[in-house]
Design a protein around this motif. Structure first.
Motif, PDB file in Angstrom:
ATOM      1  N   ARG A 323       0.756  -1.194  -0.083  1.00  0.00           N
ATOM      2  CA  ARG A 323       0.012   0.004  -0.098  1.00  0.00           C
ATOM      3  C   ARG A 323       0.932   1.154  -0.022  1.00  0.00           C
ATOM      4  O   ARG A 323       1.980   1.214   0.499  1.00  0.00           O
ATOM      5  N   ALA A 324       0.339   2.372  -0.531  1.00  0.00           N
ATOM      6  CA  ALA A 324       0.841   3.710  -0.517  1.00  0.00           C
ATOM      7  C   ALA A 324       1.475   4.169   0.891  1.00  0.00           C
ATOM      8  O   ALA A 324       0.372   3.941   1.737  1.00  0.00           O
ATOM      9  N   VAL A 325       2.340   4.842   1.158  1.00  0.00           N
ATOM     10  CA  VAL A 325       2.475   5.304   2.526  1.00  0.00           C
ATOM     11  C   VAL A 325       1.370   6.344   2.974  1.00  0.00           C
ATOM     12  O   VAL A 325       0.859   6.299   4.117  1.00  0.00           O
ATOM     13  N   GLU A 326       0.861   6.931   2.046  1.00  0.00           N
ATOM     14  CA  GLU A 326      -0.432   8.053   2.319  1.00  0.00           C
ATOM     15  C   GLU A 326      -1.572   6.964   2.662  1.00  0.00           C
ATOM     16  O   GLU A 326      -2.652   7.504   3.194  1.00  0.00           O
ATOM     17  N   ASP A 327      -1.692   5.777   2.394  1.00  0.00           N
ATOM     18  CA  ASP A 327      -2.882   4.982   2.793  1.00  0.00           C
ATOM     19  C   ASP A 327      -2.589   4.536   4.099  1.00  0.00           C
ATOM     20  O   ASP A 327      -3.575   4.094   4.717  1.00  0.00           O
TER      21      ASP A 327
END
Ligand SMILES: Cc1cc2nc3c(=O)[nH]c(=O)nc-3n(C[C@H](O)[C@H](O)[C@H](O)COP(=O)(O)O)c2cc1C
Length: 332
Positions: A323-327
């Motif tokens: 998953r992306a860091v922002e997620d």
């Protein structure tokens, strides 16, 4: 003809959900019984491990206090007295070992800290000297208390952790040949540095190398088809419930055991050994059967299996995108 066909789908769904709930309740109930049978505060009879863990629990309060930026002179005397009392009992029952010596050394550190600050705890010193007479002075290790470390020494370890972490994969293809027991021991030695609650180190690592043992054990695990039998060794990581106390620590064994397993996987990676975590999300019945087969005591919870093997020159790994860091980050 299947009887199921005559039951409308929505009813089947509700029935399945109810069954799952009943099963969940049953599993939680069994987990609770096991926790209350073995963990420190609930258990009726105390084993050596309980006493060890009690010593660690209390001497850690002192070593932690001594490591603070400005420890209060004379802090924690109630804890010190209690530690002294349980240490006395422990020595009478089990004698000196790494745990009791660490407790004694921590109490000495406490005494010297206070003495340096003009608080002479003579009664404590007398008791410590009395206790020390019973140890073989030459073989007495110096662990326990506080260690001074320097930033330069911490900074010296300049591995590129990002590169290291990104070069680890779950390995499901193994080159022939054994991974030596010495390498496994080295990995365990490295993984011992894993932090744990009050430094209780509840983990244990079972190692299986024999073909028959590996097959017998892997049959209780549902995610190793097509590669488990190629592993040189199968490890089982467990966590000891005797090391935990009170209702609030009911899940701590899984946290410490999980952290340890990650360290072990990284340690194996650092030694050039391939590994794959294998879930032990099993029913209580399977758990009991596996424990009987693998000679694991009822008081331990199963954390995971780890398949271990040599790395082939070239292999495919699952991409397993992240998953992306922002997620996953919540910046408040
Ligand atoms: C607790 C745990 C249990 C796992 N169980 C299995 C398993 O049963 N079979 C398997 O092939 N992989 C298993 N894995 C490996 C994961 O699938 C893998 O770690 C994930 O896809 C990320 O890929 P990577 O390890 O290559 O980075 C498990 C991983 C963890 C942490």
């Amino acid at each position: 003809m299947s009887f199921k066909k005559f039951i409308p789908k929505p009813i089947r769904r509700i029935a399945l959900r109810m069954l799952n709930h009943i099963q969940l309740l049953n599993y939680y109930f069994k987990d609770m019984n096991r926790y209350s049978k073995h963990s420190f505060d609930f258990s009726n009879s105390k084993a050596k491990r309980h006493h060890e863990t009690d010593l660690i629990y209390y001497y850690h309060k002192i070593e932690k206090g001594l490591s603070l930026p400005n420890p209060r002179i004379g802090f924690g005397q109630k804890v010190v007295n209690h530690l002294l009392s349980i240490l006395n009992h422990y020595i009478k029952q089990y004698g000196w070992d790494n745990v009791s010596i660490a407790a004694l050394n921590t109490l000495y550190s406490y005494y010297y800290f206070n003495e340096k600050n003009d608080l002479r705890l003579n009664e404590l010193l007398n008791k410590l000297e009395e206790l020390s007479k019973t140890i073989d002075a030459i073989s007495r290790p110096t662990v326990g208390g506080i260690d001074e470390v320097k930033k330069v020494d911490i900074d010296k370890s300049n591995i590129d952790f990002k590169e290291f972490a990104f070069s680890r994969y779950s390995i499901r293809n193994y080159a022939p040949g054994n991974v030596s027991i010495d390498l496994i021991k080295e990995a365990v030695y490295i993984a011992q540095k894993t932090p744990s609650v009050c430094n209780r180190q509840p983990w244990r690592v079972y190692v299986y190398s024999n073909e028959e043992d590996k097959i017998n054990i892997l049959k209780y695990q549902n995610g190793n088809v097509g590669f488990g039998d190629g592993a040189s060794k199968i490890l089982i990581v467990t966590s000891e419930l005797k090391d935990f106390r009170g209702p609030r620590e009911r899940n701590q064994s899984y946290i410490d055991g999980g952290m340890y397993s990650m360290s072990l996987i990284y340690a194996l990676h650092s030694l050039g050994v391939g590994s794959c975590a294998l879930n032990l999300a099993v029913s209580p019945q399977t758990e009991t059967e596996l424990k009987n087969t693998a000679n694991i005591s009822e008081s331990e919870v199963l954390i995971m299996m780890i398949a271990v093997g040599n790395l082939p020159k070239k292999l495919n790994v699952a991409s397993s995108p992240r998953r992306a860091v922002e997620d996953v980050i919540a910046i408040n």
